[in-house]
Motif scaffolding. Structure first.
Motif, PDB file in Angstrom:
ATOM      1  N   ALA A  60       0.850  -1.192   0.000  1.00 62.84           N
ATOM      2  CA  ALA A  60       0.000   0.000   0.000  1.00 62.84           C
ATOM      3  C   ALA A  60       0.883   1.238   0.000  1.00 62.84           C
ATOM      4  O   ALA A  60       2.054   1.194   0.389  1.00 62.84           O
ATOM      5  N   TRP A  61       0.298   2.337  -0.427  1.00 65.78           N
ATOM      6  CA  TRP A  61       1.041   3.594  -0.592  1.00 65.78           C
ATOM      7  C   TRP A  61       0.094   4.751  -0.359  1.00 65.78           C
ATOM      8  O   TRP A  61      -1.066   4.715  -0.782  1.00 65.78           O
ATOM      9  N   GLY A  62       0.547   5.762   0.335  1.00 67.09           N
ATOM     10  CA  GLY A  62      -0.272   6.952   0.531  1.00 67.09           C
ATOM     11  C   GLY A  62       0.613   8.154   0.757  1.00 67.09           C
ATOM     12  O   GLY A  62       1.762   8.029   1.202  1.00 67.09           O
ATOM     13  N   SER A  63       0.115   9.335   0.466  1.00 69.93           N
ATOM     14  CA  SER A  63       0.894  10.542   0.686  1.00 69.93           C
ATOM     15  C   SER A  63      -0.023  11.697   1.005  1.00 69.93           C
ATOM     16  O   SER A  63      -1.212  11.695   0.669  1.00 69.93           O
ATOM     17  N   ASN A  64       0.528  12.678   1.676  1.00 71.34           N
ATOM     18  CA  ASN A  64      -0.143  13.964   1.813  1.00 71.34           C
ATOM     19  C   ASN A  64       0.908  15.048   1.679  1.00 71.34           C
ATOM     20  O   ASN A  64       2.083  14.845   1.996  1.00 71.34           O
ATOM     21  N   SER A  65       0.494  16.185   1.180  1.00 72.02           N
ATOM     22  CA  SER A  65       1.457  17.247   0.892  1.00 72.02           C
ATOM     23  C   SER A  65       0.767  18.589   0.935  1.00 72.02           C
ATOM     24  O   SER A  65      -0.453  18.695   0.802  1.00 72.02           O
ATOM     25  N   TRP A  66       1.564  19.619   1.151  1.00 69.18           N
ATOM     26  CA  TRP A  66       1.077  20.985   1.001  1.00 69.18           C
ATOM     27  C   TRP A  66       2.248  21.856   0.574  1.00 69.18           C
ATOM     28  O   TRP A  66       3.402  21.466   0.719  1.00 69.18           O
ATOM     29  N   GLY A  67       1.937  22.990   0.039  1.00 68.04           N
ATOM     30  CA  GLY A  67       3.019  23.820  -0.457  1.00 68.04           C
ATOM     31  C   GLY A  67       2.591  25.252  -0.705  1.00 68.04           C
ATOM     32  O   GLY A  67       1.402  25.567  -0.783  1.00 68.04           O
ATOM     33  N   VAL A  68       3.582  26.114  -0.821  1.00 64.19           N
ATOM     34  CA  VAL A  68       3.402  27.523  -1.164  1.00 64.19           C
ATOM     35  C   VAL A  68       4.401  27.835  -2.269  1.00 64.19           C
ATOM     36  O   VAL A  68       5.593  27.540  -2.138  1.00 64.19           O
ATOM     37  N   SER A  69       3.933  28.419  -3.346  1.00 63.81           N
ATOM     38  CA  SER A  69       4.826  28.770  -4.447  1.00 63.81           C
ATOM     39  C   SER A  69       4.468  30.148  -4.979  1.00 63.81           C
ATOM     40  O   SER A  69       3.302  30.543  -5.004  1.00 63.81           O
ATOM     41  N   PHE A  70       5.495  30.874  -5.385  1.00 64.44           N
ATOM     42  CA  PHE A  70       5.320  32.211  -5.940  1.00 64.44           C
ATOM     43  C   PHE A  70       6.198  32.324  -7.173  1.00 64.44           C
ATOM     44  O   PHE A  70       7.342  31.851  -7.184  1.00 64.44           O
ATOM     45  N   GLY A  71       5.673  32.946  -8.207  1.00 59.75           N
ATOM     46  CA  GLY A  71       6.475  33.097  -9.408  1.00 59.75           C
ATOM     47  C   GLY A  71       6.097  34.319 -10.213  1.00 59.75           C
ATOM     48  O   GLY A  71       4.948  34.753 -10.209  1.00 59.75           O
ATOM     49  N   TYR A  72       7.072  34.896 -10.866  1.00 59.87           N
ATOM     50  CA  TYR A  72       6.849  35.824 -11.966  1.00 59.87           C
ATOM     51  C   TYR A  72       7.935  35.504 -12.990  1.00 59.87           C
ATOM     52  O   TYR A  72       8.817  34.673 -12.722  1.00 59.87           O
ATOM     53  N   PRO A  73       7.883  36.057 -14.197  1.00 61.62           N
ATOM     54  CA  PRO A  73       8.725  35.517 -15.275  1.00 61.62           C
ATOM     55  C   PRO A  73      10.207  35.392 -14.981  1.00 61.62           C
ATOM     56  O   PRO A  73      10.884  34.566 -15.596  1.00 61.62           O
ATOM     57  N   ALA A  74      10.772  36.163 -14.052  1.00 66.52           N
ATOM     58  CA  ALA A  74      12.221  36.109 -13.841  1.00 66.52           C
ATOM     59  C   ALA A  74      12.638  35.310 -12.614  1.00 66.52           C
ATOM     60  O   ALA A  74      13.822  35.017 -12.450  1.00 66.52           O
ATOM     61  N   LEU A  75      11.686  34.939 -11.733  1.00 66.97           N
ATOM     62  CA  LEU A  75      12.075  34.303 -10.473  1.00 66.97           C
ATOM     63  C   LEU A  75      10.908  33.515  -9.899  1.00 66.97           C
ATOM     64  O   LEU A  75       9.756  33.965  -9.956  1.00 66.97           O
ATOM     65  N   GLY A  76      11.203  32.352  -9.320  1.00 63.43           N
ATOM     66  CA  GLY A  76      10.216  31.582  -8.599  1.00 63.43           C
ATOM     67  C   GLY A  76      10.756  31.176  -7.240  1.00 63.43           C
ATOM     68  O   GLY A  76      11.942  30.858  -7.100  1.00 63.43           O
TER      69      GLY A  76
END
Length: 309
Positions: A60-76
């Motif tokens: 069996a396999w399970g996962s949980n995740s969360w995240g925050v991401s920010f981007g504009y054309p020159a930087l993420g």
């Protein structure tokens, strides 16, 4: 990661036009909105039936995740936290069918890998049509594992395991080519293949290569992705091909998407995904996705809040 990507069954390498490009294809940031912020959470918890006939633990396999991401054309900039819990057979030759004569393995391996990932994404244009980019990643996490009775194993007890903290650095490489409404994408993830270890076990984040093609129209996006290499999981090796469509309505305030993913190693095990986006305000969107089907490693759900300018 990436709720829109999962709603298109993972056909996103050549789309990647929001801040989740920091995960899916770093070169996609150059084609997205001027500024984009995403806060998201996902859970893949299948198969929930962890017992084979006879009361013994099934893989069996399970996962949980969360995240925050920010981007504009020159930087993420991005932060993701993932926990992957597994039940694995100790002996590769152990049978998965249980009868009165064959009671299967007496013990199984419970494992839990927790990874915190901080990423910085930068890119460079090569002429008018091609962008190359990289996400430089710092990983901190631990691997916990324990041998337990096959009659008492569960994903919940596996998730409670923890390991000593370890730090690793690696990077992802991406490229995007645009010719009118046609986009071609490539991503190579986990270039350095970091390995988390404990006294008796280890887990390597395997290098992954994926290509994609997309048609991006004013109201409809259609995309196709394919893995170039196999990826090992608790449920066996995986190599997917995916196709997805996103349609936008009401001046982009409402969107619907769907897709199909097929594992090309062993049995096909198709997964079907769908999702919606609703504009709560002029720049604020709520995205959701649900994935089902025969591919146990893909079933799950996810939601996010996305701010776009």
């Amino acid at each position: 990661m990436g709720i829109r990507a999962q709603g298109m069954a993972g056909a996103f390498v050549a789309v990647a036009d929001d801040a989740s490009a920091t995960w899916w294809n770093p070169a996609g940031l150059a084609h997205g909105a001027f500024a984009n912020l995403i806060v998201e959470g996902s859970a893949l918890q299948e198969p929930r039936v962890e017992q084979a006939p006879g009361g013994l633990a099934a893989p069996a396999w399970g996962s949980n995740s969360w995240g925050v991401s920010f981007g504009y054309p020159a930087l993420g900039l991005s932060y993701y936290r993932l926990r992957i819990s597994e039940i694995r057979a100790i002996e590769p030759t152990a049978t998965t069918s249980v009868s009165r004569q064959d009671q299967g393995p007496a013990s199984v391996l419970e494992r839990s890998l927790v990874v915190n990932q901080w990423g910085v994404t930068v890119g460079q244009s090569l002429g008018d049509h091609v962008v190359v980019a990289t996400t430089v990643k710092m990983l901190y996490g631990g691997l916990g594992s324990a041998v337990v009775s096959a009659t008492g194993a569960s994903l919940d007890s596996a998730a409670a395991l923890s390991g000593d903290g370890q730090a690793h650095a690696t990077l992802d490489l991406g490229a995007m080519a645009t010719f009118g409404q046609v986009q071609l994408g490539f991503v190579l993830r986990n270039v350095a293949e970091p390995t988390f270890t404990n006294a008796t076990d280890s887990e390597t984040l395997t290098r992954q290569a994926r290509v994609g093609a997309a048609f991006v129209g004013e109201r409809v996006t259609a995309a196709f992705d394919a893995d170039l290499a196999r990826v090992p999981t608790a449920l066996g090796d995986e190599r997917h091909v995916s196709g997805g469509v996103e349609a936008r309505f009401l001046n982009r305030r409402l969107a619907a998407r769907g897709g199909v993913s097929v594992n090309t190693t062993g049995s096909a095990r198709p997964a079907v995904a769908g999702g919606v986006s609703v504009g709560l305000r002029s720049s604020l969107f709520l995205d959701g996705q649900v994935t089902g089907g025969a591919d146990e490693a893909r079933r799950g759900w996810g939601i996010d809040l996305r701010v776009t300018f």
